[in-house]
Scaffold this motif. Structure first.
Motif, PDB file in Angstrom:
ATOM      1  N   VAL A  65      19.094 -66.767  -5.628  1.00 59.10           N
ATOM      2  CA  VAL A  65      17.672 -66.872  -5.320  1.00 59.10           C
ATOM      3  C   VAL A  65      17.542 -67.033  -3.810  1.00 59.10           C
ATOM      4  O   VAL A  65      18.121 -67.956  -3.242  1.00 59.10           O
ATOM      5  CB  VAL A  65      17.025 -68.083  -6.031  1.00 59.10           C
ATOM      6  CG1 VAL A  65      15.571 -68.228  -5.634  1.00 59.10           C
ATOM      7  CG2 VAL A  65      17.186 -67.974  -7.537  1.00 59.10           C
ATOM      8  N   LEU A  66      16.833 -66.119  -3.151  1.00 59.10           N
ATOM      9  CA  LEU A  66      16.593 -66.206  -1.705  1.00 59.10           C
ATOM     10  C   LEU A  66      15.115 -66.448  -1.465  1.00 59.10           C
ATOM     11  O   LEU A  66      14.268 -65.826  -2.105  1.00 59.10           O
ATOM     12  CB  LEU A  66      17.042 -64.924  -1.011  1.00 59.10           C
ATOM     13  CG  LEU A  66      18.529 -64.594  -1.132  1.00 59.10           C
ATOM     14  CD1 LEU A  66      18.831 -63.260  -0.475  1.00 59.10           C
ATOM     15  CD2 LEU A  66      19.371 -65.691  -0.525  1.00 59.10           C
ATOM     16  N   PHE A  67      14.799 -67.354  -0.553  1.00 57.06           N
ATOM     17  CA  PHE A  67      13.408 -67.691  -0.262  1.00 57.06           C
ATOM     18  C   PHE A  67      12.856 -66.788   0.832  1.00 57.06           C
ATOM     19  O   PHE A  67      13.559 -66.451   1.781  1.00 57.06           O
ATOM     20  CB  PHE A  67      13.281 -69.147   0.176  1.00 57.06           C
ATOM     21  CG  PHE A  67      13.824 -70.121  -0.835  1.00 57.06           C
ATOM     22  CD1 PHE A  67      13.612 -69.928  -2.194  1.00 57.06           C
ATOM     23  CD2 PHE A  67      14.544 -71.220  -0.442  1.00 57.06           C
ATOM     24  CE1 PHE A  67      14.105 -70.818  -3.127  1.00 57.06           C
ATOM     25  CE2 PHE A  67      15.044 -72.118  -1.365  1.00 57.06           C
ATOM     26  CZ  PHE A  67      14.823 -71.918  -2.715  1.00 57.06           C
ATOM     27  N   PRO A  68      11.587 -66.414   0.731  1.00 51.43           N
ATOM     28  CA  PRO A  68      10.968 -65.577   1.761  1.00 51.43           C
ATOM     29  C   PRO A  68      10.719 -66.360   3.050  1.00 51.43           C
ATOM     30  O   PRO A  68      10.800 -67.594   3.078  1.00 51.43           O
ATOM     31  CB  PRO A  68       9.648 -65.153   1.117  1.00 51.43           C
ATOM     32  CG  PRO A  68       9.353 -66.225   0.131  1.00 51.43           C
ATOM     33  CD  PRO A  68      10.682 -66.740  -0.357  1.00 51.43           C
ATOM     34  N   GLY A  69      10.386 -65.642   4.085  1.00 51.53           N
ATOM     35  CA  GLY A  69      10.055 -66.269   5.371  1.00 51.53           C
ATOM     36  C   GLY A  69      11.237 -67.021   5.934  1.00 51.53           C
ATOM     37  O   GLY A  69      12.355 -66.517   5.951  1.00 51.53           O
ATOM     38  N   THR A  70      11.007 -68.238   6.366  1.00 50.95           N
ATOM     39  CA  THR A  70      12.082 -69.048   6.945  1.00 50.95           C
ATOM     40  C   THR A  70      12.519 -70.157   6.001  1.00 50.95           C
ATOM     41  O   THR A  70      13.067 -71.171   6.423  1.00 50.95           O
ATOM     42  CB  THR A  70      11.650 -69.638   8.303  1.00 50.95           C
ATOM     43  OG1 THR A  70      10.440 -70.386   8.116  1.00 50.95           O
ATOM     44  CG2 THR A  70      11.451 -68.553   9.339  1.00 50.95           C
ATOM     45  N   GLY A  71      12.295 -69.997   4.711  1.00 53.21           N
ATOM     46  CA  GLY A  71      12.796 -70.931   3.713  1.00 53.21           C
ATOM     47  C   GLY A  71      11.966 -72.186   3.556  1.00 53.21           C
ATOM     48  O   GLY A  71      10.847 -72.285   4.038  1.00 53.21           O
ATOM     49  N   LEU A  72      12.537 -73.163   2.849  1.00 49.30           N
ATOM     50  CA  LEU A  72      11.894 -74.453   2.616  1.00 49.30           C
ATOM     51  C   LEU A  72      12.355 -75.425   3.690  1.00 49.30           C
ATOM     52  O   LEU A  72      13.557 -75.697   3.813  1.00 49.30           O
ATOM     53  CB  LEU A  72      12.272 -75.001   1.241  1.00 49.30           C
ATOM     54  CG  LEU A  72      11.826 -74.180   0.036  1.00 49.30           C
ATOM     55  CD1 LEU A  72      12.410 -74.767  -1.243  1.00 49.30           C
ATOM     56  CD2 LEU A  72      10.315 -74.131  -0.040  1.00 49.30           C
ATOM     57  N   TYR A  73      11.419 -75.965   4.459  1.00 47.98           N
ATOM     58  CA  TYR A  73      11.760 -76.856   5.564  1.00 47.98           C
ATOM     59  C   TYR A  73      11.867 -78.292   5.083  1.00 47.98           C
ATOM     60  O   TYR A  73      10.929 -78.834   4.487  1.00 47.98           O
ATOM     61  CB  TYR A  73      10.728 -76.763   6.687  1.00 47.98           C
ATOM     62  CG  TYR A  73      11.055 -77.648   7.863  1.00 47.98           C
ATOM     63  CD1 TYR A  73      12.242 -77.493   8.554  1.00 47.98           C
ATOM     64  CD2 TYR A  73      10.177 -78.640   8.260  1.00 47.98           C
ATOM     65  CE1 TYR A  73      12.550 -78.309   9.634  1.00 47.98           C
ATOM     66  CE2 TYR A  73      10.469 -79.458   9.339  1.00 47.98           C
ATOM     67  CZ  TYR A  73      11.665 -79.291  10.021  1.00 47.98           C
ATOM     68  OH  TYR A  73      11.982 -80.105  11.085  1.00 47.98           O
ATOM     69  N   CYS A  74      13.014 -78.899   5.329  1.00 48.36           N
ATOM     70  CA  CYS A  74      13.248 -80.314   5.031  1.00 48.36           C
ATOM     71  C   CYS A  74      13.307 -81.039   6.367  1.00 48.36           C
ATOM     72  O   CYS A  74      14.253 -80.870   7.135  1.00 48.36           O
ATOM     73  CB  CYS A  74      14.551 -80.493   4.270  1.00 48.36           C
ATOM     74  SG  CYS A  74      14.574 -79.656   2.677  1.00 48.36           S
ATOM     75  N   LYS A  75      12.300 -81.827   6.638  1.00 50.76           N
ATOM     76  CA  LYS A  75      12.148 -82.505   7.926  1.00 50.76           C
ATOM     77  C   LYS A  75      13.155 -83.647   8.109  1.00 50.76           C
ATOM     78  O   LYS A  75      13.622 -83.896   9.212  1.00 50.76           O
ATOM     79  CB  LYS A  75      10.729 -83.065   7.997  1.00 50.76           C
ATOM     80  CG  LYS A  75      10.293 -83.550   9.337  1.00 50.76           C
ATOM     81  CD  LYS A  75       8.892 -84.140   9.218  1.00 50.76           C
ATOM     82  CE  LYS A  75       7.976 -83.543  10.230  1.00 50.76           C
ATOM     83  NZ  LYS A  75       6.621 -84.072  10.157  1.00 50.76           N
ATOM     84  N   THR A  76      13.494 -84.337   7.017  1.00 46.00           N
ATOM     85  CA  THR A  76      14.348 -85.516   7.097  1.00 46.00           C
ATOM     86  C   THR A  76      15.779 -85.238   6.662  1.00 46.00           C
ATOM     87  O   THR A  76      16.719 -85.417   7.425  1.00 46.00           O
ATOM     88  CB  THR A  76      13.762 -86.647   6.228  1.00 46.00           C
ATOM     89  OG1 THR A  76      12.406 -86.853   6.614  1.00 46.00           O
ATOM     90  CG2 THR A  76      14.522 -87.938   6.405  1.00 46.00           C
ATOM     91  N   SER A  77      15.954 -84.811   5.408  1.00 42.02           N
ATOM     92  CA  SER A  77      17.274 -84.583   4.838  1.00 42.02           C
ATOM     93  C   SER A  77      17.127 -83.672   3.627  1.00 42.02           C
ATOM     94  O   SER A  77      16.324 -83.951   2.737  1.00 42.02           O
ATOM     95  CB  SER A  77      17.894 -85.921   4.417  1.00 42.02           C
ATOM     96  OG  SER A  77      19.179 -85.738   3.888  1.00 42.02           O
TER      97      SER A  77
END
Length: 93
Positions: A65-77
């Motif tokens: 499974v590949l996410f579109p755009g720049t993916g899911l951003y995790c700010k902390t961890s």
């Protein structure tokens, strides 16, 4: 598709940390030969996405499974909760 980061991987066989710091989860590859389960991607303790995984009880299910755009951003961890899933390799940057 190109990403603005170097792509790294982390393999999990149970709930754990993908990367202990800010990261963009770009996708994952999983293998499941258990009952139906789920993969939850979290930013520390905040759920960002939940993916239902089909049963692999009679034959192993293998998917990417590949996410579109720049993916899911995790700010902390970047973390993941695996429920009845054998193995997941996460792509992140």
């Amino acid at each position: 598709m190109s990403y603005p980061v170097d792509i790294k991987t982390t393999k999990l066989t149970a709930t754990g940390t993908i990367f202990a710091g800010p990261a963009r989860v770009l996708g994952f590859y999983y293998v499941n030969d258990n009952a139906a389960g789920s993969i939850t991607i979290l930013d520390d303790t905040t759920s960002l996405a939940v993916f239902d995984i089909p049963t692999g009880a009679t034959t192993a299910v293998v998917k990417t499974v590949l996410f579109p755009g720049t993916g899911l951003y995790c700010k902390t961890s970047a973390k993941a909760t695996l429920s009845l899933v054998d193995m997941v390799t996460f792509f992140y940057g």
